[in-house]
Design a protein around this motif. Structure first.
Motif, PDB file in Angstrom:
ATOM      1  N   PHE A   1       0.922  -1.147   0.053  1.00  0.00           N
ATOM      2  CA  PHE A   1       0.044  -0.096  -0.201  1.00  0.00           C
ATOM      3  C   PHE A   1       0.861   1.090  -0.061  1.00  0.00           C
ATOM      4  CE2 PHE A   1      -2.357  -3.421   1.857  1.00  0.00           C
ATOM      5  CZ  PHE A   1      -3.489  -3.517   1.067  1.00  0.00           C
ATOM      6  N   VAL A   2       0.638   2.098  -1.243  1.00  0.00           N
ATOM      7  CA  VAL A   2       1.586   3.127  -1.169  1.00  0.00           C
ATOM      8  C   VAL A   2       0.699   4.654  -1.325  1.00  0.00           C
ATOM      9  CG1 VAL A   2       3.169   1.586  -2.513  1.00  0.00           C
ATOM     10  CG2 VAL A   2       1.407   2.892  -3.840  1.00  0.00           C
ATOM     11  N   PRO A   3       1.353   5.657  -1.142  1.00  0.00           N
ATOM     12  CA  PRO A   3       0.973   7.052  -1.118  1.00  0.00           C
ATOM     13  C   PRO A   3       0.631   7.334  -2.463  1.00  0.00           C
ATOM     14  CG  PRO A   3       2.875   7.342  -0.317  1.00  0.00           C
ATOM     15  CD  PRO A   3       2.838   5.650  -0.478  1.00  0.00           C
ATOM     16  N   ALA A   4       1.444   6.967  -3.357  1.00  0.00           N
ATOM     17  CA  ALA A   4       1.661   7.571  -4.741  1.00  0.00           C
ATOM     18  C   ALA A   4       2.048   6.466  -5.705  1.00  0.00           C
ATOM     19  CB  ALA A   4       2.581   8.857  -4.850  1.00  0.00           C
ATOM     20  N   LEU A   5       1.262   6.029  -6.470  1.00  0.00           N
ATOM     21  CA  LEU A   5       1.593   4.737  -7.352  1.00  0.00           C
ATOM     22  C   LEU A   5       2.368   5.101  -8.543  1.00  0.00           C
ATOM     23  CD1 LEU A   5       0.846   1.901  -7.712  1.00  0.00           C
ATOM     24  CD2 LEU A   5      -1.023   2.435  -8.973  1.00  0.00           C
ATOM     25  N   ASP A   6       2.286   6.311  -8.836  1.00  0.00           N
ATOM     26  CA  ASP A   6       2.953   6.802 -10.304  1.00  0.00           C
ATOM     27  C   ASP A   6       4.257   7.115  -9.992  1.00  0.00           C
ATOM     28  OD1 ASP A   6       0.513   6.771 -11.639  1.00  0.00           O
ATOM     29  OD2 ASP A   6       0.261   8.918 -11.344  1.00  0.00           O
ATOM     30  N   ALA A   7       4.658   7.082  -9.091  1.00  0.00           N
ATOM     31  CA  ALA A   7       6.222   7.757  -8.353  1.00  0.00           C
ATOM     32  C   ALA A   7       7.089   6.481  -8.313  1.00  0.00           C
ATOM     33  CB  ALA A   7       5.951   8.398  -6.934  1.00  0.00           C
ATOM     34  N   LEU A   8       6.413   5.195  -8.188  1.00  0.00           N
ATOM     35  CA  LEU A   8       7.151   3.940  -7.796  1.00  0.00           C
ATOM     36  C   LEU A   8       7.868   3.279  -9.104  1.00  0.00           C
ATOM     37  CD1 LEU A   8       4.712   1.802  -5.871  1.00  0.00           C
ATOM     38  CD2 LEU A   8       6.633   3.153  -4.970  1.00  0.00           C
ATOM     39  N   PRO A   9       8.976   3.025  -8.772  1.00  0.00           N
ATOM     40  CA  PRO A   9       9.923   2.313  -9.900  1.00  0.00           C
ATOM     41  C   PRO A   9       9.726   0.569 -10.178  1.00  0.00           C
ATOM     42  CG  PRO A   9      11.356   2.283  -7.798  1.00  0.00           C
ATOM     43  CD  PRO A   9       9.954   3.076  -7.649  1.00  0.00           C
ATOM     44  N   LEU A  10       8.534   0.500 -10.657  1.00  0.00           N
ATOM     45  CA  LEU A  10       7.958  -0.876 -10.404  1.00  0.00           C
ATOM     46  C   LEU A  10       8.727  -1.838 -11.149  1.00  0.00           C
ATOM     47  CD1 LEU A  10       3.902  -0.131 -11.146  1.00  0.00           C
ATOM     48  CD2 LEU A  10       5.332  -0.100  -8.954  1.00  0.00           C
ATOM     49  N   ALA A  11       9.369  -1.594 -12.425  1.00  0.00           N
ATOM     50  CA  ALA A  11      10.101  -2.553 -13.193  1.00  0.00           C
ATOM     51  C   ALA A  11      11.235  -2.864 -12.525  1.00  0.00           C
ATOM     52  CB  ALA A  11      10.430  -1.873 -14.508  1.00  0.00           C
ATOM     53  N   ALA A  12      11.969  -1.963 -11.701  1.00  0.00           N
ATOM     54  CA  ALA A  12      13.374  -1.995 -10.883  1.00  0.00           C
ATOM     55  C   ALA A  12      12.926  -2.977  -9.654  1.00  0.00           C
ATOM     56  CB  ALA A  12      13.723  -0.612 -10.374  1.00  0.00           C
ATOM     57  N   ILE A  13      11.616  -2.800  -8.994  1.00  0.00           N
ATOM     58  CA  ILE A  13      11.642  -3.551  -7.751  1.00  0.00           C
ATOM     59  C   ILE A  13      10.791  -4.893  -7.714  1.00  0.00           C
ATOM     60  CG2 ILE A  13      12.109  -1.493  -6.333  1.00  0.00           C
ATOM     61  CD1 ILE A  13       9.062  -1.177  -5.954  1.00  0.00           C
ATOM     62  N   GLY A  14      10.104  -5.009  -9.021  1.00  0.00           N
ATOM     63  CA  GLY A  14       9.182  -5.807  -9.144  1.00  0.00           C
ATOM     64  C   GLY A  14       9.802  -7.363  -9.267  1.00  0.00           C
ATOM     65  N   PRO A  15      10.788  -7.397 -10.117  1.00  0.00           N
ATOM     66  CA  PRO A  15      11.354  -8.748 -10.120  1.00  0.00           C
ATOM     67  C   PRO A  15      12.091  -9.343  -8.948  1.00  0.00           C
ATOM     68  CG  PRO A  15      12.073  -7.304 -12.048  1.00  0.00           C
ATOM     69  CD  PRO A  15      11.499  -6.685 -11.076  1.00  0.00           C
ATOM     70  N   SER A  16      12.623  -8.492  -8.099  1.00  0.00           N
ATOM     71  CA  SER A  16      13.387  -9.168  -7.155  1.00  0.00           C
ATOM     72  C   SER A  16      12.260  -9.320  -5.873  1.00  0.00           C
ATOM     73  CB  SER A  16      14.507  -7.899  -6.244  1.00  0.00           C
ATOM     74  OG  SER A  16      13.638  -6.698  -5.866  1.00  0.00           O
TER      75      SER A  16
END
Length: 280
Positions: A164-179
């Motif tokens: 759960f995050v305050p701002a979805l658009d600011a997240l580096p999803l491709a960077a943290i998703g795999p790990s």
């Protein structure tokens, strides 16, 4: 040549092939090659219909096998279930069907507006059922990565962790998703959801899918997001979940604990493949 249908639910796209009359010989390598967006047809998952071992009297049905772009098998996929239900409805002239998966039975119905509702069954909330590698509180996992921490977890026929995050658009999803997908806490890997709670009846969601990466929509991920958000006191039992590809309506029914997912489907095109031209 083997016919296929290319369909999608909110941009979450599938190549659907019918193996109910005879086996198609789809191996993990062949599934990965068909799913490849440069050298194959391209899809988030390859869906193979197989004969159902048993059936519900008066309803069409099939066994749905779900193969990820890396060739691994998934236990559940809500958007694919709606697409398969649409095909079964068309075959039988019906508005109800039961789709069988490795994770159980998924009843589906079509409403007057053409949208399809799938009963995804009850979420599994204990650590063994997610599954996790060790005993832990599934409402607050000891897991963090970069800007995200403290997810909740459940199984919707496949493992999900929801941050759960305050701002979805600011997240580096491709960077943290795999790990996060491959974190040792998940012995079978996991789908990773990132939720911004806009209101009790409105969630925004992005999902890094196990074996597929970022997708435009994830039906089981939307179910997990609503369940985990409600468990955290961030959402009601029914909410609209907005994904990059569009919106789903998710309800965690209080009477029996089942999760209902409602949304549209679309057919992109049909075609045929020479399966012998793909790796065995």
């Amino acid at each position: 040549m083997t016919p296929f249908v290319k369909m999608h639910g909110l941009g979450n796209d599938f190549v659907i092939m019918d193996g109910r009359r005879s086996p198609l010989g789809i191996t993990p390598a062949r599934a990965a090659a068909i799913a490849d967006r440069r050298h194959g047809v391209g899809c988030d998952q390859l869906i193979v219909l197989e004969p159902a071992a048993d059936g519900t009297p008066g309803e069409p049905g099939a066994f749905m096998r779900i193969l990820n772009p890396d060739g691994s098998e998934a236990g559940a996929c809500g958007n694919a279930t709606r697409c398969v239900a649409h095909l079964l409805f068309g075959e039988a002239g019906a508005d109800r069907a039961t789709i069988r998966t490795v994770s159980g039975l998924l009843p589906a119905t079509r409403g007057a507006d053409g949208r399809i509702t799938v009963d995804m069954g009850p979420p599994r909330l204990d650590w063994q059922s997610v599954p996790l590698a060790f005993p832990a509180d599934t409402l607050h996992l000891p897991l963090s990565r970069g800007p995200v921490a403290d997810p909740a977890a459940c199984s919707m026929g496949n493992p999900h962790a929801t941050f759960f995050v305050p701002a979805l658009d600011a997240l580096p999803l491709a960077a943290i998703g795999p790990s996060l997908e491959h974190d040792p806490i998940f012995p079978e890997r996991a789908n990773i959801g990132f939720v911004q709670a806009i209101a009790p009846d409105h969630l925004r969601l992005a999902v890094w899918e196990r074996g597929a990466g970022l997708t435009l929509a994830c039906g089981s991920g939307a179910c997990a997001a609503l369940v985990n958000a409600h468990r955290r006191g961030l959402a009601a039992r029914r909410a609209t979940v907005a994904l990059p590809g569009g919106e789903l309506v998710i309800e965690w029914r209080e009477t029996d604990g089942h999760v209902l997912m409602t949304g549209p489907v679309a057919t992109a095109f049909t075609g045929a493949l020479d399966l012998d031209g793909y790796p065995a």
